[in-house]
Motif scaffolding. Structure first.
Motif, PDB file in Angstrom:
ATOM      1  N   THR A  97      -3.549  18.555   9.280  1.00  0.00           N
ATOM      2  CA  THR A  97      -4.470  17.538   9.074  1.00  0.00           C
ATOM      3  C   THR A  97      -5.274  17.199   7.733  1.00  0.00           C
ATOM      4  OG1 THR A  97      -6.651  19.110   9.594  1.00  0.00           O
ATOM      5  CG2 THR A  97      -5.531  18.228  11.453  1.00  0.00           C
ATOM      6  N   GLY A  98      -4.881  18.115   6.639  1.00  0.00           N
ATOM      7  CA  GLY A  98      -5.146  17.993   5.256  1.00  0.00           C
ATOM      8  C   GLY A  98      -4.302  16.911   4.843  1.00  0.00           C
ATOM      9  N   GLU A  99      -4.406  16.565   3.595  1.00  0.00           N
ATOM     10  CA  GLU A  99      -3.348  15.895   2.732  1.00  0.00           C
ATOM     11  C   GLU A  99      -3.493  16.426   1.198  1.00  0.00           C
ATOM     12  OE1 GLU A  99      -3.751  11.742   2.475  1.00  0.00           O
ATOM     13  OE2 GLU A  99      -3.214  11.061   4.641  1.00  0.00           O
ATOM     14  N   ALA A 100      -2.280  16.317   0.562  1.00  0.00           N
ATOM     15  CA  ALA A 100      -2.109  16.945  -0.791  1.00  0.00           C
ATOM     16  C   ALA A 100      -2.976  16.150  -1.715  1.00  0.00           C
ATOM     17  CB  ALA A 100      -0.636  16.910  -1.096  1.00  0.00           C
ATOM     18  N   ILE A 101      -3.444  16.955  -2.721  1.00  0.00           N
ATOM     19  CA  ILE A 101      -4.403  16.350  -4.011  1.00  0.00           C
ATOM     20  C   ILE A 101      -3.516  16.007  -4.892  1.00  0.00           C
ATOM     21  CG2 ILE A 101      -6.063  16.904  -5.611  1.00  0.00           C
ATOM     22  CD1 ILE A 101      -6.968  18.801  -3.455  1.00  0.00           C
ATOM     23  N   GLY A 102      -3.472  14.773  -5.405  1.00  0.00           N
ATOM     24  CA  GLY A 102      -2.981  14.176  -6.749  1.00  0.00           C
ATOM     25  C   GLY A 102      -2.598  12.982  -6.879  1.00  0.00           C
ATOM     26  N   GLN A 103      -1.997  12.432  -7.841  1.00  0.00           N
ATOM     27  CA  GLN A 103      -1.670  11.075  -7.848  1.00  0.00           C
ATOM     28  C   GLN A 103      -0.613  10.769  -6.904  1.00  0.00           C
ATOM     29  OE1 GLN A 103      -0.355  10.009 -11.814  1.00  0.00           O
ATOM     30  NE2 GLN A 103       0.065   7.783 -11.269  1.00  0.00           N
ATOM     31  N   ARG A 104      -0.663   9.665  -5.919  1.00  0.00           N
ATOM     32  CA  ARG A 104       0.225   9.491  -4.828  1.00  0.00           C
ATOM     33  C   ARG A 104       1.349   8.858  -5.309  1.00  0.00           C
ATOM     34  NH1 ARG A 104      -3.024  10.501  -0.001  1.00  0.00           N
ATOM     35  NH2 ARG A 104      -2.184   8.624   0.943  1.00  0.00           N
ATOM     36  N   LEU A 105       2.502   8.982  -4.876  1.00  0.00           N
ATOM     37  CA  LEU A 105       3.830   8.270  -5.343  1.00  0.00           C
ATOM     38  C   LEU A 105       4.438   8.055  -4.240  1.00  0.00           C
ATOM     39  CD1 LEU A 105       4.738  10.313  -8.535  1.00  0.00           C
ATOM     40  CD2 LEU A 105       3.525   8.401  -8.431  1.00  0.00           C
ATOM     41  N   ILE A 106       5.291   6.925  -4.437  1.00  0.00           N
ATOM     42  CA  ILE A 106       6.496   6.748  -3.475  1.00  0.00           C
ATOM     43  C   ILE A 106       7.789   6.961  -4.610  1.00  0.00           C
ATOM     44  CG2 ILE A 106       7.888   4.938  -2.049  1.00  0.00           C
ATOM     45  CD1 ILE A 106       4.960   3.500  -1.733  1.00  0.00           C
ATOM     46  N   VAL A 107       8.834   7.724  -4.103  1.00  0.00           N
ATOM     47  CA  VAL A 107      10.071   7.915  -4.824  1.00  0.00           C
ATOM     48  C   VAL A 107      11.122   7.177  -4.019  1.00  0.00           C
ATOM     49  CG1 VAL A 107      11.772   9.398  -6.033  1.00  0.00           C
ATOM     50  CG2 VAL A 107       9.078   9.839  -6.042  1.00  0.00           C
ATOM     51  N   TYR A 108      11.771   6.255  -4.525  1.00  0.00           N
ATOM     52  CA  TYR A 108      12.865   5.695  -3.563  1.00  0.00           C
ATOM     53  C   TYR A 108      14.122   5.384  -4.546  1.00  0.00           C
ATOM     54  CZ  TYR A 108      12.392   1.222  -5.624  1.00  0.00           C
ATOM     55  OH  TYR A 108      12.404   0.044  -6.512  1.00  0.00           O
ATOM     56  N   GLY A 109      15.108   5.132  -4.027  1.00  0.00           N
ATOM     57  CA  GLY A 109      16.470   4.931  -4.762  1.00  0.00           C
ATOM     58  C   GLY A 109      17.619   4.584  -3.812  1.00  0.00           C
ATOM     59  N   ARG A 110      18.875   4.793  -4.419  1.00  0.00           N
ATOM     60  CA  ARG A 110      20.142   4.793  -3.716  1.00  0.00           C
ATOM     61  C   ARG A 110      21.066   6.086  -4.132  1.00  0.00           C
ATOM     62  NH1 ARG A 110      23.295  -0.395  -4.001  1.00  0.00           N
ATOM     63  NH2 ARG A 110      24.244   0.148  -2.315  1.00  0.00           N
ATOM     64  N   VAL A 111      21.724   6.517  -3.348  1.00  0.00           N
ATOM     65  CA  VAL A 111      22.684   7.389  -3.598  1.00  0.00           C
ATOM     66  C   VAL A 111      24.314   6.694  -3.471  1.00  0.00           C
ATOM     67  CG1 VAL A 111      24.040   9.552  -2.793  1.00  0.00           C
ATOM     68  CG2 VAL A 111      21.485   9.507  -2.721  1.00  0.00           C
ATOM     69  N   LEU A 112      24.901   6.805  -4.774  1.00  0.00           N
ATOM     70  CA  LEU A 112      26.113   5.830  -5.087  1.00  0.00           C
ATOM     71  C   LEU A 112      27.189   6.671  -5.110  1.00  0.00           C
ATOM     72  CD1 LEU A 112      24.670   3.401  -7.417  1.00  0.00           C
ATOM     73  CD2 LEU A 112      24.703   3.056  -5.190  1.00  0.00           C
TER      74      LEU A 112
END
Length: 241
Positions: free
Chosen positions: A69-84
């Motif tokens: 039920t808890g969430e991680a502490i820290g600056q929240r990020l989205i990492v995305y991209g493509r595998v080519l």
């Protein structure tokens, strides 16, 4: 989708030399004899195939996939991209695994020697499978820098580890992603094994303000290239052909 024919040879001058004394662990693991070059075998050019049924519903959300039920502490990020692939084609159905330290720079590992605190709501690992265009994404927190026993006062810059299993065994890749603007990248002995600045910059994810989630998370874009003359850097270990 399977690969038709042998893969391109890697450019060894693009990747780190196996023996780099400034990075201590490379001394013992670097080859002691000349390398052999052989053709791709059928088993290297085929399989494996991963289906989305192997993923859990929160496997690509490191903010929530460990703490219940808890969430991680820290600056929240989205990492995305493509595998080519080596020709710039997006690869569908690729298994992308990722792991990292928490916001304080500590891994959840029983042999961890760094004194930073553990986050009870952060496990530090997850996985995703690429879509039809080779795209992947996950949510996480920005990892902290940490010291390591290489030389006196060596620190690793903030980074995320990636393990990628392409459409054939010959496309196996383990690498690291760094963050745009981090001055510690250029002070890291591991990064320093890479021969050119151009090659290093392929490991640096670009901040993408257009892909952020409002009032929630910044976004970083990181594309990954498998095989070929400009393959994403392998972790200072000789691999494949």
């Amino acid at each position: 989708m399977s690969h038709d024919g042998p893969f391109y040879q890697r450019d060894r001058d693009w990747h780190s030399p196996a023996f780099t004394p400034g990075y201590k662990t490379s001394i013992l693991r670097s080859p002691q004899r000349a390398l052999l070059s052989i053709e791709n075998t059928l088993s290297e050019m085929t399989g494996p195939v991963f289906g989305r049924d192997i993923l859990g519903p929160r496997d690509n959300d490191l903010i929530t996939n460990f703490g219940g039920t808890g969430e991680a502490i820290g600056q929240r990020l989205i990492v995305y991209g493509r595998v080519l692939d080596e020709n710039g084609r997006g690869l569908p159905g690729v298994l992308v695994e990722f792991w990292q330290a928490n916001a304080g720079g500590r891994y959840r590992h029983h042999k961890e020697g760094y004194r930073a605190a553990l986050d009870p709501n952060f496990g530090g690992c997850g996985r995703a499978i690429t879509d039809q265009d080779g795209g992947y994404h996950f949510r996480t927190i920005k990892p902290g820098a940490y010291p390591w026993p290489n030389r006196v006062n060596d620190w690793r810059p903030a980074h995320i580890h990636f393990s990628i299993f392409g459409e054939a065994f010959a496309q196996r890749l383990i690498t690291q992603m760094y963050f745009e603007g981090d001055p510690m990248i250029w002070q890291c002995p591991i990064v320093g094994t890479i021969p050119s600045r151009e090659a290093i910059e392929t490991l640096v994810a670009a901040l993408d303000r257009q892909a952020t989630t409002h009032m929630d998370a910044l976004a970083y874009k990181f594309d990954i290239v498998l095989r070929g003359r400009r393959q994403t850097m392998f972790e200072n270990k000789l691999e494949g052909h």
